[in-house]
Design a protein around this motif. Structure first.
Motif, mmCIF file in Angstrom:
data_model
loop_
_atom_site.group_PDB
_atom_site.id
_atom_site.type_symbol
_atom_site.label_atom_id
_atom_site.label_comp_id
_atom_site.label_asym_id
_atom_site.label_seq_id
_atom_site.Cartn_x
_atom_site.Cartn_y
_atom_site.Cartn_z
ATOM 1 N N LEU A 214 9.513 -25.552 6.152
ATOM 2 C CA LEU A 214 9.676 -26.170 6.696
ATOM 3 C C LEU A 214 9.034 -27.462 6.100
ATOM 4 C CD1 LEU A 214 9.866 -23.991 9.565
ATOM 5 C CD2 LEU A 214 12.164 -25.499 8.974
ATOM 6 N N HIS A 215 8.051 -27.423 5.805
ATOM 7 C CA HIS A 215 7.467 -29.068 5.224
ATOM 8 C C HIS A 215 7.967 -29.266 3.534
ATOM 9 C CE1 HIS A 215 5.141 -29.678 8.397
ATOM 10 N NE2 HIS A 215 4.168 -29.336 8.518
ATOM 11 N N HIS A 216 7.879 -27.995 3.324
ATOM 12 C CA HIS A 216 8.018 -28.568 1.382
ATOM 13 C C HIS A 216 9.925 -29.343 1.553
ATOM 14 C CE1 HIS A 216 6.641 -28.456 -2.153
ATOM 15 N NE2 HIS A 216 7.992 -27.629 -2.873
ATOM 16 N N ALA A 217 10.363 -28.332 3.031
ATOM 17 C CA ALA A 217 12.330 -29.155 2.576
ATOM 18 C C ALA A 217 12.282 -30.345 2.655
ATOM 19 C CB ALA A 217 12.581 -28.621 3.367
ATOM 20 N N ARG A 218 10.866 -31.297 3.176
ATOM 21 C CA ARG A 218 11.658 -32.310 3.531
ATOM 22 C C ARG A 218 10.660 -33.156 2.665
ATOM 23 N NH1 ARG A 218 9.368 -31.694 8.814
ATOM 24 N NH2 ARG A 218 7.347 -32.924 8.687
ATOM 25 N N ARG A 219 9.869 -33.356 1.201
ATOM 26 C CA ARG A 219 9.869 -33.538 0.138
ATOM 27 C C ARG A 219 10.297 -34.420 -0.674
ATOM 28 N NH1 ARG A 219 5.716 -30.101 -4.464
ATOM 29 N NH2 ARG A 219 4.773 -32.394 -5.400
ATOM 30 N N ALA A 220 11.234 -33.915 -0.933
ATOM 31 C CA ALA A 220 11.872 -35.456 -2.035
ATOM 32 C C ALA A 220 12.309 -36.776 -1.286
ATOM 33 C CB ALA A 220 13.247 -34.370 -1.816
ATOM 34 N N ALA A 221 12.197 -36.711 0.605
ATOM 35 C CA ALA A 221 12.621 -38.264 1.039
ATOM 36 C C ALA A 221 11.144 -38.688 1.470
ATOM 37 C CB ALA A 221 13.388 -37.452 2.524
ATOM 38 N N ARG A 222 9.861 -37.763 1.203
ATOM 39 C CA ARG A 222 8.769 -37.926 1.316
ATOM 40 C C ARG A 222 8.354 -39.722 1.027
ATOM 41 N NH1 ARG A 222 6.389 -32.786 2.940
ATOM 42 N NH2 ARG A 222 6.337 -32.532 4.573
ATOM 43 N N THR A 223 8.785 -39.589 -0.177
ATOM 44 C CA THR A 223 8.166 -41.052 -1.035
ATOM 45 C C THR A 223 9.681 -42.378 -1.534
ATOM 46 O OG1 THR A 223 8.449 -39.480 -2.840
ATOM 47 C CG2 THR A 223 5.710 -40.302 -1.108
ATOM 48 N N ALA A 224 9.466 -43.592 -1.861
ATOM 49 C CA ALA A 224 11.021 -44.096 -2.201
ATOM 50 C C ALA A 224 10.524 -43.886 -3.674
ATOM 51 C CB ALA A 224 9.800 -45.193 -1.948
ATOM 52 N N GLN A 235 13.044 -41.650 6.719
ATOM 53 C CA GLN A 235 13.672 -40.481 6.294
ATOM 54 C C GLN A 235 15.196 -40.867 5.810
ATOM 55 O OE1 GLN A 235 11.145 -36.958 5.644
ATOM 56 N NE2 GLN A 235 9.155 -37.599 5.777
ATOM 57 N N ASP A 236 15.639 -40.246 5.415
ATOM 58 C CA ASP A 236 17.348 -40.161 4.763
ATOM 59 C C ASP A 236 16.853 -38.551 4.988
ATOM 60 O OD1 ASP A 236 19.610 -39.327 3.938
ATOM 61 O OD2 ASP A 236 19.354 -40.251 1.309
ATOM 62 N N ARG A 237 17.535 -38.026 6.370
ATOM 63 C CA ARG A 237 17.757 -36.868 6.023
ATOM 64 C C ARG A 237 18.214 -35.774 5.398
ATOM 65 N NH1 ARG A 237 14.923 -35.640 11.903
ATOM 66 N NH2 ARG A 237 13.675 -37.519 11.535
ATOM 67 N N GLY A 238 19.469 -36.575 4.532
ATOM 68 C CA GLY A 238 20.538 -35.982 3.550
ATOM 69 C C GLY A 238 19.952 -35.336 2.706
ATOM 70 N N ARG A 239 18.159 -35.771 2.339
ATOM 71 C CA ARG A 239 17.893 -35.553 1.043
ATOM 72 C C ARG A 239 17.177 -34.330 1.265
ATOM 73 N NH1 ARG A 239 14.417 -39.145 -2.092
ATOM 74 N NH2 ARG A 239 15.062 -38.096 -3.484
ATOM 75 N N TRP A 240 17.137 -33.794 2.498
ATOM 76 C CA TRP A 240 16.472 -32.659 3.201
ATOM 77 C C TRP A 240 16.783 -31.274 2.690
ATOM 78 C CZ3 TRP A 240 14.853 -33.435 8.969
ATOM 79 C CH2 TRP A 240 14.031 -34.458 8.955
ATOM 80 N N ASP A 241 15.753 -30.522 2.181
ATOM 81 C CA ASP A 241 16.711 -29.018 1.229
ATOM 82 C C ASP A 241 17.022 -28.188 2.272
ATOM 83 O OD1 ASP A 241 17.114 -26.588 0.298
ATOM 84 O OD2 ASP A 241 15.233 -26.540 -0.873
ATOM 85 N N THR A 242 18.421 -28.541 2.543
ATOM 86 C CA THR A 242 18.621 -27.229 4.304
ATOM 87 C C THR A 242 18.421 -26.021 3.961
ATOM 88 O OG1 THR A 242 21.136 -27.576 2.979
ATOM 89 C CG2 THR A 242 20.656 -29.083 4.384
ATOM 90 N N GLU A 243 18.627 -25.738 2.747
ATOM 91 C CA GLU A 243 18.587 -23.940 2.108
ATOM 92 C C GLU A 243 17.187 -23.720 3.112
ATOM 93 O OE1 GLU A 243 19.200 -22.704 -1.891
ATOM 94 O OE2 GLU A 243 21.373 -23.415 -1.279
ATOM 95 N N SER A 244 15.308 -24.546 2.653
ATOM 96 C CA SER A 244 14.303 -24.135 2.583
ATOM 97 C C SER A 244 14.516 -24.182 4.039
ATOM 98 C CB SER A 244 13.814 -25.024 1.859
ATOM 99 O OG SER A 244 13.871 -24.961 0.680
ATOM 100 N N ILE A 245 15.021 -24.987 4.644
ATOM 101 C CA ILE A 245 15.100 -25.230 6.473
ATOM 102 C C ILE A 245 15.347 -23.727 7.059
ATOM 103 C CG2 ILE A 245 16.018 -26.574 8.322
ATOM 104 C CD1 ILE A 245 15.739 -29.153 6.857
#
Length: 385
Positions: A214-224, A235-245
């Motif tokens: 769940l934490h790793h799913a947000r990794r791509a959105a954590r940094t600009a 954060q752009d929640r569209g960049r969260w990894d829905t499969e990992s979530i």
């Protein structure tokens, strides 16, 4: 020379030496010697089996050191003959080494210190100071724990694995340190936790795996793109990894259904509530506070209570959050940052700007320091309008 490869092989090579009978300190010295030799030899003559090469060289160095030390001749029965050369079996010994380092003769803090030394120093290249920051203790305290742990296990065989709870704690700390360095320790921690979950049917193992996913799913959105931190609310929640979530939530639900709640399951439940919300405003903060209450009951951790204060501020308003924060020691890591955020939400921009600047001064890394400095500058600019 592939430094990343050398670091990734280090735990497995250490595990093999320890399993053959080398004590941890001697094995660590022998592996370091083998790594130095690899740096010298491999650029001109890289072996077909890098792991096997390191094991062979490290074992020879261990034998040489053992035979040269008359005080350790009692160990000769462990090292009568050098194993025949040949390919090293493609077995991942890293998780086994975690369990061996969590030896029953060690206290949990010492076992964690010893395993963190292996993982974060040997694999991630981190210093004792950085390991201490990960465990929220002074550098001198961590150095003492590491030395004490090595002394404790210097004369014992690593043939009794430690308990799962210690290994889980180490895996989580490795995961949290995993977003810097050449080796992706976050991905490595997830890989090892998957291994553990497939081998041990335990709800807290599942809870930790769910939390990591769940934490790793947000990794791509954590940094600009420029490397700066992006807070959860922005954060752009569209960049969260829905499969990992989805995988994390499924694993968590199965664990919670067993009605044996532990701290990692509670943390994963909080992460799942964040992942489920389309926006920050739509987050179920009331339920998150309830989960923090459960987590505080399980751990009595001041860091948990610090995070709970933020959730209270979202659920019941910033003044309620500040009241919860007032009960905590202001020397806690990120206490000033939390206070700054709550004061800003309460409209006290002068206090918030001062606290953001204070938090930036105490920040453990450059990215966080830059973020907090920008927050202070933003509020000071607003006040000057």
């Amino acid at each position: 020379m592939n430094e990343v490869l050398l670091r990734s092989l280090t735990p497995s090579v250490l595990a093999i030496l320890v399993r053959r009978g080398a004590d941890f300190a001697a094995a660590e010295d022998a592996v370091q010697d083998a790594l130095v030799e690899a740096v010298r030899v491999w650029p001109a003559d890289r072996p077909r089996d890098p792991k096997g090469w390191l094991v062979t060289v490290a074992w020879r160095r261990f034998l040489d050191a053992t035979r040269a030390d008359a005080a350790r001749r009692r160990r000769e029965d462990l090292v009568d003959e050098e194993p025949a050369p040949g390919p090293t079996p493609a077995v991942d010994d890293t998780l086994q080494l975690y369990f061996l380092c969590a030896h029953p003769s060690l206290t949990p803090p010492s076992a964690v210190a010893l395993t963190l030394t292996l993982t974060l120093r040997a694999v991630g290249g981190l210093t004792t100071r950085q390991i201490a920051q990960a465990y929220l203790v002074p550098e001198a305290t961590m150095a003492q724990r590491i030395s004490r742990a090595k002394r404790t296990v210097s004369s014992v065989r690593f043939d009794q694995p430690g308990d799962v709870a210690t290994v889980l704690r180490v895996l989580y700390l490795v995961f949290n340190e995993g977003y810097s360095g050449d080796v992706d320790l976050a991905a490595e921690a997830i890989r090892l936790t998957r291994q553990l979950a497939s081998a041990i049917d335990h709800p807290e193992v599942a809870g930790l795996l769910a939390l990591m996913l769940l934490h790793h799913a947000r990794r791509a959105a954590r940094t600009a793109p420029d490397g700066s931190l992006v807070p959860l609310a922005e954060q752009d929640r569209g960049r969260w990894d829905t499969e990992s979530i989805a995988e994390g939530v499924e694993i968590l639900q199965a664990a919670l259904a067993r009605d044996r709640l532990g701290e990692f399951q509670a943390q994963a439940a909080i992460a799942a509530l964040h992942a489920d919300a389309p926006t920050t405003e739509e987050t179920d903060w009331v339920q998150i506070v309830e989960w923090y209450d459960e987590l505080a009951r399980l751990t009595d951790s001041p860091i948990v209570r610090l995070n709970r204060a933020v959730a209270v501020g979202e659920a019941d308003g910033p003044r309620a959050g500040l009241a919860a924060l007032a009960a905590l020691d202001n020397s806690l890591p990120r206490h000033a940052a939390v206070a700054a955020y709550l004061h800003e939400r309460d409209g006290d921009l002068a206090t918030a700007a001062r606290l953001y600047a204070e938090a930036a001064h105490k920040a453990p890394n450059l990215a966080e320091r830059d973020h907090l400095t920008r927050q202070a500058a933003r509020l000071n600019a607003r006040r000057c309008r």
